[in-house]
Design an enzyme around this catalytic site. Structure first.
Site, mmCIF file in Angstrom:
data_model
loop_
_atom_site.group_PDB
_atom_site.id
_atom_site.type_symbol
_atom_site.label_atom_id
_atom_site.label_comp_id
_atom_site.label_asym_id
_atom_site.label_seq_id
_atom_site.Cartn_x
_atom_site.Cartn_y
_atom_site.Cartn_z
ATOM 1 N N SER A 1 0.693 -1.214 0.080
ATOM 2 C CA SER A 1 -0.215 -0.079 -0.081
ATOM 3 C C SER A 1 0.810 1.464 0.009
ATOM 4 O O SER A 1 2.140 1.194 0.634
ATOM 5 C CB SER A 1 -0.860 0.082 1.490
ATOM 6 N N TYR B 1 -0.996 -0.626 10.223
ATOM 7 C CA TYR B 1 -1.074 -1.001 8.697
ATOM 8 C C TYR B 1 -0.005 -0.424 7.902
ATOM 9 O O TYR B 1 0.614 -1.239 7.380
ATOM 10 C CB TYR B 1 -2.536 -0.313 8.140
ATOM 11 N N LYS C 1 2.544 -2.913 6.087
ATOM 12 C CA LYS C 1 2.715 -2.821 4.535
ATOM 13 C C LYS C 1 4.210 -2.641 4.157
ATOM 14 O O LYS C 1 4.778 -2.781 3.113
ATOM 15 C CB LYS C 1 1.826 -1.637 3.779
HETATM 16 P P1 NAP Z 1 -11.752 -6.020 0.973
HETATM 17 O O1 NAP Z 1 -12.672 -5.514 0.074
HETATM 18 O O2 NAP Z 1 -12.079 -5.585 2.311
HETATM 19 O O3 NAP Z 1 -11.477 -7.434 1.036
HETATM 20 C C1 NAP Z 1 -10.644 -8.232 1.571
HETATM 21 C C2 NAP Z 1 -10.577 -9.727 1.171
HETATM 22 O O4 NAP Z 1 -9.600 -10.318 2.103
HETATM 23 C C3 NAP Z 1 -11.787 -10.321 1.306
HETATM 24 O O5 NAP Z 1 -11.919 -11.362 0.345
HETATM 25 C C4 NAP Z 1 -11.960 -10.824 2.760
HETATM 26 O O6 NAP Z 1 -12.533 -12.250 2.845
HETATM 27 C C5 NAP Z 1 -10.162 -11.323 2.611
HETATM 28 N N1 NAP Z 1 -9.973 -11.439 4.209
HETATM 29 C C6 NAP Z 1 -9.738 -10.712 5.244
HETATM 30 N N2 NAP Z 1 -9.153 -11.137 6.097
HETATM 31 C C7 NAP Z 1 -8.781 -12.336 5.992
HETATM 32 C C8 NAP Z 1 -8.018 -13.243 6.545
HETATM 33 N N3 NAP Z 1 -7.825 -13.166 7.760
HETATM 34 N N4 NAP Z 1 -8.052 -14.629 6.068
HETATM 35 C C9 NAP Z 1 -8.324 -14.681 4.734
HETATM 36 N N5 NAP Z 1 -9.028 -13.839 3.992
HETATM 37 C C10 NAP Z 1 -9.151 -12.493 4.671
HETATM 38 O O7 NAP Z 1 -10.240 -5.329 0.803
HETATM 39 P P2 NAP Z 1 -9.499 -4.436 -0.468
HETATM 40 O O8 NAP Z 1 -9.869 -3.201 -0.472
HETATM 41 O O9 NAP Z 1 -10.131 -5.391 -1.736
HETATM 42 O O10 NAP Z 1 -8.101 -4.881 -0.242
HETATM 43 C C11 NAP Z 1 -7.224 -5.813 -0.571
HETATM 44 C C12 NAP Z 1 -5.736 -5.661 -0.265
HETATM 45 O O11 NAP Z 1 -5.361 -4.570 -0.831
HETATM 46 C C13 NAP Z 1 -5.430 -5.436 1.266
HETATM 47 O O12 NAP Z 1 -4.286 -6.186 1.512
HETATM 48 C C14 NAP Z 1 -5.575 -4.049 1.516
HETATM 49 O O13 NAP Z 1 -4.709 -3.800 2.355
HETATM 50 C C15 NAP Z 1 -4.781 -3.690 0.051
HETATM 51 N N6 NAP Z 1 -5.003 -2.266 -0.357
HETATM 52 C C16 NAP Z 1 -6.264 -1.769 -0.415
HETATM 53 C C17 NAP Z 1 -6.361 -0.457 -0.599
HETATM 54 C C18 NAP Z 1 -7.811 0.151 -0.972
HETATM 55 O O14 NAP Z 1 -8.021 1.491 -1.122
HETATM 56 N N7 NAP Z 1 -8.914 -0.450 -1.068
HETATM 57 C C19 NAP Z 1 -5.308 0.502 -0.811
HETATM 58 C C20 NAP Z 1 -4.069 -0.290 -0.629
HETATM 59 C C21 NAP Z 1 -3.926 -1.480 -0.303
HETATM 60 P P3 NAP Z 1 -14.298 -12.163 3.086
HETATM 61 O O15 NAP Z 1 -14.793 -11.816 2.119
HETATM 62 O O16 NAP Z 1 -14.447 -13.673 3.741
HETATM 63 O O17 NAP Z 1 -14.252 -11.137 4.331
#
Ligand code: NAP
Length: 242
Positions: A141, A154, A158
């Site tokens: 991130s 976080y 990261k």
């Molecule tokens: P999201 O929409 O909240 O989806 C999270 C996913 O991770 C879901 O499939 C969830 O499963 C799964 N998950 C959460 N905890 C878990 C665990 N303990 N074991 C197995 N699976 C787990 O998140 P996202 O925004 O797509 O983010 C995905 C990645 O990108 C993360 O690493 C996040 O830090 C990174 N990121 C996101 C952003 C952003 O702006 N969105 C920015 C920078 C980095 P369930 O559906 O079963 O809950």
């Protein structure tokens, strides 16, 4: 088309992970998605992957639970024979000012975002070493690059993933395994749905938020479209961190 390749995308049921799973499937890769609890979202994503004519499977396990990870990786290998692409994407936020941050907030985020990458990559990299090929992509991130107030847990996790990426890239290059990271900025998913997006957009040079597909394109590029890039962190952030 990438026939017969197998990818594991952790947190692949929703958001960025789902987009990565679909992008790889579109390119002909068989995809296993992992998720934590939302069965409905996982089932939908599996169906959508299969619509591309590739094999799909879902594995419900907590990426922060080493035993559960080991069991799941064994099952995946029994079913699919190998893992060529690993996307360490599962992640959570538990934001709060450091002065008020609880031990649970700190540990949950470090375990789910950072220790999970160790738990999953450990057995998968051993398989890849035997195969003498593989591509690992860690979902970092921009918070891990520039630090974010209210996200000490976080940002630490990261930043740790970025160090992990660079060290592993050096260790595994001689076995033809590439390790890269993608650093998304603000991407529209469930994780960011409660943030004040109008104020955030003002700070982004391209004046728009990212979509999960923007990140998936970078992941697919690093996984399939190059074999000479390793140890890099590719920001997908509309120019926020330049
Ligand atoms: P999201 O929409 O909240 O989806 C999270 C996913 O991770 C879901 O499939 C969830 O499963 C799964 N998950 C959460 N905890 C878990 C665990 N303990 N074991 C197995 N699976 C787990 O998140 P996202 O925004 O797509 O983010 C995905 C990645 O990108 C993360 O690493 C996040 O830090 C990174 N990121 C996101 C952003 C952003 O702006 N969105 C920015 C920078 C980095 P369930 O559906 O079963 O809950």
């Amino acid at each position: 088309m990438q026939e017969n390749k197998v990818a594991l995308v952790t947190g692949g049921s929703r958001g960025i992970g789902r987009a990565c799973a679909l992008k790889l499937a579109e390119a002909g890769v068989n995809v296993v998605i992992n998720y934590a609890g939302n069965d409905e979202a996982a089932e939908k994503t599996v169906k959508d992957i299969e619509a591309f004519g590739v094999k799909a499977a879902k594995k419900k396990f907590n990426v922060a639970d080493k035993e559960a990870v080991d069991t799941a990786i064994k099952e995946i290998v029994e079913e699919f024979g190998k893992i060529d692409i690993l996307v360490n994407n599962a992640g959570i936020t538990r934001d709060g000012l450091f002065m008020r941050m609880s031990d649970t907030q700190w540990l949950d985020v470090i375990n789910t975002n950072l220790n999970s990458a160790y738990f999953v990559t450990n057995p998968v990299s051993k398989l890849m070493i035997k195969q003498r090929s593989g591509a690992i992509i860690n979902m970092a991130s921009i918070s891990g690059i520039y630090g974010n107030a209210g996200q000490a847990n976080y940002s630490t996790a990261k930043a740790g993933l970025i160090g992990f990426t660079k060290a592993l890239a050096k260790e595994l290059a001689s076995r033809n395994i590439r390790v890269n990271a993608v650093a998304p900025g603000f991407i529209q998913t469930d994780m960011t749905k409660d943030l004040p997006m109008d104020a955030i957009v003002e700070r982004i040079p391209l004046k728009k938020l990212g979509n999960p597909e923007d990140v998936a394109a970078a992941v697919k590029f690093l996984a399939l479209d190059t074999d000479y890039i390793t140890g890099q962190v590719l920001s997908v952030d509309g120019g926020l961190v330049i």
